[in-house]
Design an enzyme around this catalytic site. Structure first.
Site, PDB file in Angstrom:
ATOM      1  N   HIS A 205     -10.204   1.239   1.562  1.00 19.28           N
ATOM      2  CA  HIS A 205      -9.743   2.585   1.951  1.00 19.28           C
ATOM      3  C   HIS A 205     -10.927   3.545   2.104  1.00 19.28           C
ATOM      4  O   HIS A 205     -10.906   4.427   2.958  1.00 19.28           O
ATOM      5  CB  HIS A 205      -8.808   3.164   0.881  1.00 19.28           C
ATOM      6  CG  HIS A 205      -7.372   2.740   1.019  1.00 19.28           C
ATOM      7  ND1 HIS A 205      -6.613   3.023   2.130  1.00 19.28           N
ATOM      8  CD2 HIS A 205      -6.553   2.070   0.165  1.00 19.28           C
ATOM      9  CE1 HIS A 205      -5.385   2.542   1.951  1.00 19.28           C
ATOM     10  NE2 HIS A 205      -5.321   1.950   0.778  1.00 19.28           N
TER      11      HIS A 205
ATOM     12  N   HIS B 161      -9.024  -3.910  -2.121  1.00 20.73           N
ATOM     13  CA  HIS B 161      -8.074  -3.152  -1.293  1.00 20.73           C
ATOM     14  C   HIS B 161      -8.428  -1.663  -1.319  1.00 20.73           C
ATOM     15  O   HIS B 161      -8.506  -1.013  -0.268  1.00 20.73           O
ATOM     16  CB  HIS B 161      -6.646  -3.402  -1.820  1.00 20.73           C
ATOM     17  CG  HIS B 161      -5.576  -2.593  -1.147  1.00 20.73           C
ATOM     18  ND1 HIS B 161      -4.540  -3.172  -0.456  1.00 20.73           N
ATOM     19  CD2 HIS B 161      -5.371  -1.252  -1.066  1.00 20.73           C
ATOM     20  CE1 HIS B 161      -3.753  -2.222   0.037  1.00 20.73           C
ATOM     21  NE2 HIS B 161      -4.235  -1.043  -0.335  1.00 20.73           N
ATOM     22  N   GLU B 162      -8.656  -1.130  -2.531  1.00 22.16           N
ATOM     23  CA  GLU B 162      -8.941   0.307  -2.652  1.00 22.16           C
ATOM     24  C   GLU B 162     -10.306   0.654  -2.063  1.00 22.16           C
ATOM     25  O   GLU B 162     -10.465   1.695  -1.427  1.00 22.16           O
ATOM     26  CB  GLU B 162      -8.862   0.755  -4.123  1.00 22.16           C
ATOM     27  CG  GLU B 162      -7.521   0.541  -4.797  1.00 22.16           C
ATOM     28  CD  GLU B 162      -6.337   1.095  -4.013  1.00 22.16           C
ATOM     29  OE1 GLU B 162      -6.486   2.089  -3.282  1.00 22.16           O
ATOM     30  OE2 GLU B 162      -5.246   0.509  -4.121  1.00 22.16           O
TER      31      GLU B 162
ATOM     32  N   CYS C 205       0.861  -1.183   0.000  1.00 22.36           N
ATOM     33  CA  CYS C 205       0.000   0.000   0.000  1.00 22.36           C
ATOM     34  C   CYS C 205       0.893   1.227   0.000  1.00 22.36           C
ATOM     35  O   CYS C 205       1.868   1.279   0.771  1.00 22.36           O
ATOM     36  CB  CYS C 205      -0.878  -0.022   1.253  1.00 22.36           C
ATOM     37  SG  CYS C 205      -1.999   1.377   1.376  1.00 22.36           S
TER      38      CYS C 205
HETATM   39 ZN    ZN Z   1      -3.703   0.985  -0.011  1.00 27.59          ZN
END
Ligand code: ZN
Length: 177
Positions: free
Chosen positions: A144, A140-141, A98
């Site tokens: 966020h 993953h994004e 990341c």
């Molecule tokens: Zn990330």
């Protein structure tokens, strides 16, 4: 324009992002700047909170291969107000990194496919199932946007093991918060 990255322990990375109400010139510029920033740091995905904007948008590039099987990065994809559903039943474990937690690469288990509904930069509704590493980057994004980091999705043992690394990252980037 290159944007400043936000690093581990910055509270914005733990904030629930707000949906984008209207795709304005400002949003279009932010998307372009995020792609530039992602590329400059050799990333394959970047979410708005990582550049200090608590908005539901992320950008990414798909990994593709040429005839000689060399990795080439595909055209950038932009996801606005994404909704993820129908995760695949098979979990795959692969290392993730990341841009907000530089230097840490650790195995994370995620479903192998994911269905995404989102707006593109023209305001068109996109609905598509993604697979393989692209699905992983999307999950993953999208995490966020909900204030979740990949270090939250690892085993308790791994969490303990990476504490010294997280501490180092906190100390190193404290000054540029
Ligand atoms: Zn990330």
């Amino acid at each position: 324009m290159l944007l400043k990255l936000c690093y581990y322990d910055n509270p914005i990375l733990r904030t629930q992002c707000k949906p984008i109400q209207e795709i304005t010139d400002e949003i279009r510029q932010l998307a372009a700047d995020m792609i530039e920033t992602m590329d400059a740091h050799n990333g394959i995905g970047l979410a708005s909170p990582q550049v200090g904007k608590s908005l539901c948008m992320f950008v990414m590039r798909q990994d593709e291969y040429d005839e000689e099987n060399n990795l080439i990065l595909g055209e950038p994809l932009i996801f606005i107000n994404p909704k993820l559903s129908n995760p695949g039943k098979n979990e795959i474990i692969l290392p993730e990194g990341c841009l907000s937690i530089p230097g840490l690469h650790i195995d994370v288990a995620r479903p192998d496919t994911i269905f995404v509904q989102a707006l593109d930069l023209e305001g068109n509704q996109v609905e598509k199932e993604f697979t393989d590493y692209t699905a992983r980057v999307i999950m993953h994004e999208n995490d966020h946007l909900n204030g979740v980091l990949f270090v939250d999705r690892i085993s308790t043992e791994s969490k303990t093991n990476i504490q010294p690394i997280l501490k180092q990252i906190k100390e190193k980037f404290l000054k540029i918060k």
